[in-house]
Design an enzyme around this catalytic site. Structure first.
Site, PDB file in Angstrom:
ATOM      1  N   HIS A   1       0.789  -1.232   0.000  1.00 26.68           N
ATOM      2  CA  HIS A   1       0.000   0.000   0.000  1.00 26.68           C
ATOM      3  C   HIS A   1       0.813   1.270   0.000  1.00 26.68           C
ATOM      4  CE1 HIS A   1      -4.144  -1.403   0.606  1.00 26.68           C
ATOM      5  NE2 HIS A   1      -3.581  -2.434   1.189  1.00 26.68           N
TER       6      HIS A   1
ATOM      7  N   LYS B   1      -8.584  13.848   4.217  1.00 28.21           N
ATOM      8  CA  LYS B   1      -7.736  12.655   4.216  1.00 28.21           C
ATOM      9  C   LYS B   1      -6.788  12.786   5.402  1.00 28.21           C
ATOM     10  CE  LYS B   1      -6.608  13.829  -0.012  1.00 28.21           C
ATOM     11  NZ  LYS B   1      -6.633  12.583  -0.743  1.00 28.21           N
ATOM     12  N   ARG B   2      -6.040  11.760   5.753  1.00 31.65           N
ATOM     13  CA  ARG B   2      -5.063  11.883   6.839  1.00 31.65           C
ATOM     14  C   ARG B   2      -4.142  13.063   6.543  1.00 31.65           C
ATOM     15  NH1 ARG B   2      -1.092   8.049   7.094  1.00 31.65           N
ATOM     16  NH2 ARG B   2      -1.655   7.483   4.975  1.00 31.65           N
TER      17      ARG B   2
ATOM     18  N   LYS C   1       0.695  14.377   1.135  1.00 25.84           N
ATOM     19  CA  LYS C   1      -0.632  14.668   0.602  1.00 25.84           C
ATOM     20  C   LYS C   1      -0.800  16.168   0.317  1.00 25.84           C
ATOM     21  CE  LYS C   1      -2.934  10.667   2.761  1.00 25.84           C
ATOM     22  NZ  LYS C   1      -3.782  10.030   1.734  1.00 25.84           N
TER      23      LYS C   1
ATOM     24  N   THR D   1      -8.474   6.478  -2.240  1.00 28.71           N
ATOM     25  CA  THR D   1      -9.837   6.003  -2.462  1.00 28.71           C
ATOM     26  C   THR D   1     -10.811   7.149  -2.230  1.00 28.71           C
ATOM     27  OG1 THR D   1      -9.834   5.195  -0.182  1.00 28.71           O
ATOM     28  CG2 THR D   1      -9.498   3.561  -1.927  1.00 28.71           C
TER      29      THR D   1
ATOM     30  N   LYS E   1     -14.522   8.250  -4.140  1.00 27.29           N
ATOM     31  CA  LYS E   1     -15.808   8.584  -3.513  1.00 27.29           C
ATOM     32  C   LYS E   1     -16.347   9.892  -4.081  1.00 27.29           C
ATOM     33  CE  LYS E   1     -13.895   6.637   0.710  1.00 27.29           C
ATOM     34  NZ  LYS E   1     -13.126   7.025   1.915  1.00 27.29           N
TER      35      LYS E   1
HETATM   36  C1  LIG Z   1     -11.844   7.116   2.182  1.00 32.70           C
HETATM   37  C2  LIG Z   1     -11.314   7.571   3.465  1.00 32.70           C
HETATM   38  C3  LIG Z   1      -9.943   7.817   3.615  1.00 32.70           C
HETATM   39  C4  LIG Z   1      -8.962   7.683   2.471  1.00 32.70           C
HETATM   40  O1  LIG Z   1      -8.857   8.930   1.827  1.00 32.70           O
HETATM   41  P1  LIG Z   1      -7.677   9.237   0.803  1.00 32.70           P
HETATM   42  O2  LIG Z   1      -8.062  10.551   0.238  1.00 32.70           O
HETATM   43  O3  LIG Z   1      -7.692   8.171  -0.216  1.00 32.70           O
HETATM   44  O4  LIG Z   1      -6.425   9.284   1.579  1.00 32.70           O
HETATM   45  C5  LIG Z   1      -9.487   8.268   4.830  1.00 32.70           C
HETATM   46  N1  LIG Z   1     -10.320   8.457   5.871  1.00 32.70           N
HETATM   47  C6  LIG Z   1     -11.644   8.249   5.768  1.00 32.70           C
HETATM   48  C7  LIG Z   1     -12.508   8.494   6.945  1.00 32.70           C
HETATM   49  C8  LIG Z   1     -12.181   7.783   4.568  1.00 32.70           C
HETATM   50  O5  LIG Z   1     -13.505   7.553   4.482  1.00 32.70           O
END
Ligand SMILES: *Cc1c(COP(=O)(O)O)cnc(C)c1O
Length: 747
Positions: A297, A482-483, A488, A590, A594
């Site tokens: 990953h 995101k984190r 990022k 991911t 979404k």
């Molecule tokens: C989907 C999701 C992530 C992943 O987000 P990325 O933008 O792909 O890093 C992280 N935290 C939550 C709560 C999510 O639903």
């Protein structure tokens, strides 16, 4: 129990005087009885997903939906005067940090939905990922007691507990089963550590960092604990059913290792076969090679698990001995393959007194997969280059996905119904049908715009309730959630906002459509620079939101405690999805999927799955900017001088200097100066601006302004958005899981 009985019981349910918590538990229990009556027959061959994290989120709404009783429950409760949304008070099960854990949850959902026997194994943390509050602009971490409302969706299996032995302690692993509903009912089995106080600590906390040195010993215990419980159980079940005959073990079991955390499962498997069943080492290894598969990953070296050999020797001496034996076996094999010394060292399980879990997984795994096309290519070209040379047949790509049940049907009923109206309901069970929406795009665009506006309004109301910040309804929503991590590049967005702000102030930017930038992110508690970025964004928000000259045009909100439930609101109400990682560093992402599925355009770099998103939805319907992987590589070798960019670009200088010129206060912590230094002088082992923030900043601002200008033509912008939804079927985790089932698991 069937649905009719469920409805009858629900109608009879006494609600008067009951607390939300009591109602939640009673309705959930009813639904559990309904679910368990549907329990599936065991499959002949099963796949198991071993993961340190399962970021499940809230089960209540999702499970009722999967059981086909959500709408009815909503109506029955409404007739009793109860708004089903009161259950939004229930805590998320945040047993994960971010994408990796959420992927695991999406996979289980998809497998159950498709009727494939995939089961999860993980840890039942007492406290999930910390709850985040923002105080005075800083992140504050509070314990996440996710079982506060009870845990009606789990069943403790007292009779199936296992003993896990460390040299210095013995721990009982007690399974809690969470059924996963769909065409099949599968199981997520989470192990809870019991015994002495020290033993219990193993399942007390989820590690909020996947990139720090902290608590190495406890983390090693956690990884061994759940891996050992899982493979111990699988071997025992096999023996019960087929006797001590392991030749066919892999015909009935396949074990997917989600990243490097559960890789010790391989060694434990060999240990059990060898010690408990007297299988020879070579034979045990041969069987392991047919059973295990590994998903990578990340290419960030600090996130690839390596274990100090002495530490392993101290608490797991048998595992240590086997790791050494595996290393020697590897050496023999490399000699036969005529690898050079350098190549052998590159693939070695053991070097400089450390065991590399990634190298072990690649050596034993029957398959090694990356999680987006680009990422898999990078694995083959860089991280696992040597292994790819000698074992090319192991490598494959499985681009990540998300479940459309949670991330479209549940979080965006309005858009789902619009899709139903246009193309019928088949897409709900066969996501590939969604692409037919493409043919309806201009026709339903006005309705789509109305749906988007409604979702935006709901999001703003939610933000108003949770953050106490009002956003006018007509604002365009740009989101980066995101984190928090330097790669990022939330910091780059912060700078871009400042540059736009400056342009609005001095009049160089004209006809700007009112916009709000939403951030949501948790930082690992020990990650100082990430925490400084949170403070910086909050300082910017405070300044901009109160500037009456510009706050009718530009606002910034950092939402607290970003989690799955918050994400469900944000992805539905967003217009522009910000996916701006340094090229080559976001394995897949991911979150990007979404947003796409919910009809947002992507403003992003050519990284991770963004590449596949624009391939499918069209470059013209998204906004790509910044350096690509080749250019980043070139800059790394030929040299990159961010300071030059600061000297020659006044806007960049304005934005970056604001860290140190007194524009913003870091409350005397010095954390802004530290950020500044990292950009201009380098920090720890990193070069200045290690993530190429300044390099991509100008093209980023241009992309953001282009989006803003394009938005003036609302209709054609909405067409772009809707096309993203129409071409998002590929990013359903149903597709991903079908590929795993076909290419790796053979189930
Ligand atoms: C989907 C999701 C992530 C992943 O987000 P990325 O933008 O792909 O890093 C992280 N935290 C939550 C709560 C999510 O639903």
């Amino acid at each position: 129990m069937d649905i009719t009985q469920f409805t009858k019981k629900l109608k009879e349910l006494e609600t008067e005087g009951k607390s939300t918590q009591e109602l939640y538990n009673e309705i959930s229990s009813l639904a559990m009885s309904l679910a368990l009556s549907k329990e599936s027959k065991p499959a002949e061959k099963n796949a198991y997903y071993l993961s340190m994290e399962f970021l499940i989120g809230r089960s209540f709404f999702n499970n009722l939906m999967e059981l086909g009783v959500l709408d009815e429950t909503r109506e029955i409760l409404a007739r009793k005067g109860i708004d089903i949304n009161v259950f939004e008070e229930i805590e998320d099960a945040a047993l994960g940090n971010g994408g990796l854990g959420r992927l695991a949850a999406c996979f289980l959902d998809s497998a159950a939905g498709l009727g494939l026997p995939l089961h999860g194994y993980g840890i039942r943390y007492k406290y999930g990922l910390f709850k985040q509050a923002i105080e005075n602009g800083f992140q504050v971490e509070l314990p996440d007691n996710w079982q506060r409302f009870g845990d009606p969706w789990s069943i403790r299996k007292e009779n199936e507990k296992r003993i896990i032995k460390f040299a210095d302690m013995t721990v009982t692993a007690v399974p809690y089963d969470m059924p996963v509903f769909g065409k099949r009912v599968n199981v997520l089995r989470l192990w809870q550590a019991e015994g002495s106080e020290e033993a219990q600590r193993i399942s007390e906390y989820l590690y909020p960092a996947d990139d720090t040195e902290e608590g190495k010993l406890l983390r090693l215990r956690q990884e061994y604990f759940f891996s050992a419980a899982a493979v111990g159980e699988l071997v025992e079940k096999h023996v019960k059913k087929y006797g001590r005959e392991f030749e066919h073990f892999a015909d009935y079991n396949v074990i997917q290792l989600n990243d490097t955390h559960p890789v010790l499962a391989i060694v434990e498997f060999i240990r059990i076969l060898k010690t408990d069943y007297k299988v020879g080492f070579a034979e045990a290894l041969r069987i392991a090679k047919k059973t295990f598969a590994y998903t990578n990953h990340t290419v960030l070296p600090e996130a690839l698990e390596c274990w100090n050999a002495d530490l392993v020797k101290k608490i797991l001496p048998d595992i240590y001995a086997l790791l050494i034996k595996l290393y020697l076996t590897q050496k023999d094999e490399f000699a036969l393959l005529k690898c050079s010394a350098e190549e052998a060292a590159d693939m070695a399980i053991y070097s400089s007194d450390r065991f590399s879990m990634a190298n072990l997984a690649v050596f034993v795994g029957k398959s090694v997969n990356g999680v987006a096309k680009l990422h898999t290519e990078i694995l083959k070209d860089s991280l696992f280059r040597t292994a790819y040379k000698y074992y090319p047949e192991k490598f494959q790509n499985k681009t990540n996905g998300i479940t459309q049940r949670r991330w479209l049907m549940l979080c965006n009923r309005e858009l789902s119904e619009l899709i139903d109206k246009a193309i019928g309901k088949e897409w709900r069970t066969d996501i590939s049908e969604l692409s037919r929406l493409g043919g309806h795009v201009p026709a339903i665009t006005d309705e789509f715009t109305m749906v988007k506006a409604a979702k935006r309004k709901q999001l703003f109301e939610y933000i108003s309730r949770h953050e106490g910040i009002e956003i006018p309804e007509h604002f365009i929503v740009y989101s980066q959630v995101k984190r928090l991590h330097e790669y990022k590049r939330q910091l780059m967005t912060a700078f871009a906002i400042l540059e736009i702000y400056k342009g609005l102030k001095d009049g160089t930017i004209k006809n700007f459509q009112p916009s709000v930038f939403l951030f949501g992110a948790k930082s690992a508690p020990s990650y100082k620079r990430a925490k400084a970025i949170i403070k910086f964004i909050n300082e910017i928000a405070a300044k901009l939101n109160s500037d009456e000259e510009t706050n009718g045009l530009l606002r910034v909100v950092f939402v607290q405690n970003y989690n799955v439930s918050y994400a469900e609101k944000i992805v539905a109400g967003t217009d522009v999805s910000l996916q701006v990682s340094t090229a080559g560093l976001e394995a897949s992402g991911t979150g990007n999927m979404k947003f796409m599925m919910n009809g947002a355009v992507t403003c992003g770099t050519m990284d991770g799955a963004n590449i596949e998103i624009v391939e499918l939805a069209g470059k013209e319907n998204n906004y790509i900017f910044g350096a690509e992987v080749d250019e980043i590589e070139r800059l790394k070798t030929e040299g990159y001088e961010p300071e030059k960019l600061l000297k020659t670009n006044a806007l960049h200088n304005y934005a970056v200097s604001s860290l140190i010129d007194g524009t913003f206060s870091d409350d005397g912590t010095g954390c802004f100066k530290e950020l500044y230094d990292a950009l201009t002088a380098g920090a720890s082992w990193h070069k200045p601006d290690n993530y190429f923030v300044l390099h991509d900043l100008q093209s980023y601002v241009e992309a953001l302004l282009k989006i803003n200008a394009d938005y003036q033509d609302k209709k054609s912008f909405a067409v772009k958005q809707l096309k993203n939804t129409a071409f998002s079927a590929f990013f359903s985790s149903d597709r991903t899981i079908k590929e795993y089932a076909r290419d790796i698991w053979n189930i």
